[in-house]
Design a protein around this motif. Structure first.
Motif, mmCIF file in Angstrom:
data_model
loop_
_atom_site.group_PDB
_atom_site.id
_atom_site.type_symbol
_atom_site.label_atom_id
_atom_site.label_comp_id
_atom_site.label_asym_id
_atom_site.label_seq_id
_atom_site.Cartn_x
_atom_site.Cartn_y
_atom_site.Cartn_z
ATOM 1 N N ILE A 77 0.866 -1.180 0.000
ATOM 2 C CA ILE A 77 0.000 0.000 0.000
ATOM 3 C C ILE A 77 0.903 1.231 0.000
ATOM 4 O O ILE A 77 1.658 1.450 0.958
ATOM 5 C CB ILE A 77 -0.942 -0.010 1.215
ATOM 6 N N PHE A 79 1.049 4.301 0.702
ATOM 7 C CA PHE A 79 0.766 5.482 1.511
ATOM 8 C C PHE A 79 1.278 5.236 2.926
ATOM 9 O O PHE A 79 1.217 4.112 3.421
ATOM 10 C CB PHE A 79 -0.739 5.785 1.529
ATOM 11 N N HIS A 97 -5.671 6.519 3.732
ATOM 12 C CA HIS A 97 -6.685 5.727 3.065
ATOM 13 C C HIS A 97 -6.089 4.396 2.596
ATOM 14 O O HIS A 97 -4.889 4.305 2.301
ATOM 15 C CB HIS A 97 -7.232 6.470 1.841
ATOM 16 N N PHE A 98 -6.932 3.371 2.542
ATOM 17 C CA PHE A 98 -6.633 2.044 1.984
ATOM 18 C C PHE A 98 -5.840 1.130 2.912
ATOM 19 O O PHE A 98 -5.734 -0.068 2.647
ATOM 20 C CB PHE A 98 -5.905 2.150 0.630
ATOM 21 N N ASP A 256 -8.245 -1.246 -5.644
ATOM 22 C CA ASP A 256 -8.334 0.088 -5.059
ATOM 23 C C ASP A 256 -8.074 1.170 -6.109
ATOM 24 O O ASP A 256 -7.129 1.072 -6.897
ATOM 25 C CB ASP A 256 -7.316 0.240 -3.927
ATOM 26 N N HIS A 258 -6.705 4.446 -6.143
ATOM 27 C CA HIS A 258 -5.951 5.359 -5.292
ATOM 28 C C HIS A 258 -6.183 6.828 -5.628
ATOM 29 O O HIS A 258 -5.937 7.703 -4.789
ATOM 30 C CB HIS A 258 -4.460 5.032 -5.390
ATOM 31 N N PRO A 261 -10.021 8.219 -3.322
ATOM 32 C CA PRO A 261 -10.287 7.612 -2.009
ATOM 33 C C PRO A 261 -11.635 8.050 -1.454
ATOM 34 O O PRO A 261 -12.156 9.125 -1.792
ATOM 35 C CB PRO A 261 -9.138 8.143 -1.145
#
Length: 292
Positions: A77, A79, A97-98, A256, A258, A261
């Motif tokens: 991920i 982030f 997020h995520f 996802d 990205h 979000p």
């Protein structure tokens, strides 16, 4: 050296199995016997004290088994979380997020809990509450077993104020501030929630902090903490949160996105610290993207 990934635990129930291996194969049929044998070989199945168990360890009702979730080719991920506060009892972090808070589904290494264990070297970290993987913002962790119950009581006894922000379609015919109360239960599929008839078990206070044409920025204060409560309540009001893949309709799963979000942020946490007695105020440094 202790494994940086938090272990899952299973207390063996009554059953006909001869070995711990047999019991695990029966309890988790989606994991092949060869995979379990490999985990035993690598010390990834342990007793309660962390001692590796042999594959032929005799089965015993009530035995506490520690095992480590593994996911092949787990996606990274891209982030990063931000530590906002660290002391002997409490850790507060801004979650992107995520990123899930704890291991679930296809996420083990890429979780907020396991990232923090690796970063801080504290294997006693336990999340005091959860926010959805799709939601960004504040998450609090207990850092010490001795004070954990005191902080958990803040949430159980509703002695902590939580403040969220969300971008969603405008509701010009609704009088604000308003309160949404309803009964929320598990829906279909299992990970979605829904409102049903019956006594309310959820409550959210809703207000508007910014009007920007077709979309408004809302202030959301959950009084209760039902799963997906804010997302369900906003959808039921006729203003589903922007880029919500679950509500009002389940989006086709394509991975996802990205670039888009969910526009929901856990912005503030306010409470009296049960250890120090001081007033605590934590505010997320993250900001939601204003719709264009």
């Amino acid at each position: 050296m202790p494994d940086p990934i938090a272990a899952s635990t299973l207390q063996l129930p009554p059953g006909p199995w001869a070995t711990v291996l047999d019991a695990l194969c029966a309890r988790f049929p989606q994991i092949g016997r060869e995979q379990w044998l490999d985990r035993f070989t690598r010390g990834r199945v342990q007793g309660e004290d962390g001692t590796p168990l042999a594959a032929d360890t005799p089965y015993r009702v009530g035995l506490c088994v520690r095992y480590f979730r593994e996911v092949a080719d787990e996606a990274v991920i891209p982030f990063q979380e931000t530590l906002l506060h660290v002391d002997a009892h409490l850790v507060v972090v801004d979650k992107p997020h995520f990123l899930p808070v704890t291991p679930a589904g296809g996420f083990v290494q890429e979780t907020l809990l396991n990232r923090l264990v690796r970063k801080l070297g504290n294997h006693d970290l336990v999340p005091l509450h959860r926010i959805d993987r799709h939601t960004a913002g504040l998450v609090m962790f207990s850092a010490h077993p001795g004070s954990r119950s005191a902080y958990q009581a803040l949430f159980r006894e509703r002695r902590i104020d939580k403040y969220y922000e969300a971008w969603a379609p405008s509701l010009p015919d609704t009088v604000f501030p308003s309160v949404r109360r309803s009964r929320i239960e598990a829906g279909d599929p299992f990970f979605r929630m829904r409102e049903v008839d019956g006594d309310a078990n959820s409550e959210t206070r809703v207000d508007v902090v910014e009007r920007a044409g077709r979309h408004w920025r809302y202030a959301l204060q959950p009084v209760t903490g039902r799963k997906h409560q804010l997302r369900v309540h906003m959808s039921a009001l006729g203003a589903p949160i922007l880029h919500d893949p679950f509500y009002p309709d389940l989006a086709e799963h394509t991975g996802d996105d990205h670039a888009h979000p969910l526009q929901l942020l856990a912005k503030g946490l306010f409470f009296i610290d049960p250890v120090s007695g001081q007033a605590r105020e934590f505010v997320s440094e993250l900001e939601l993207l204003r719709p264009v």
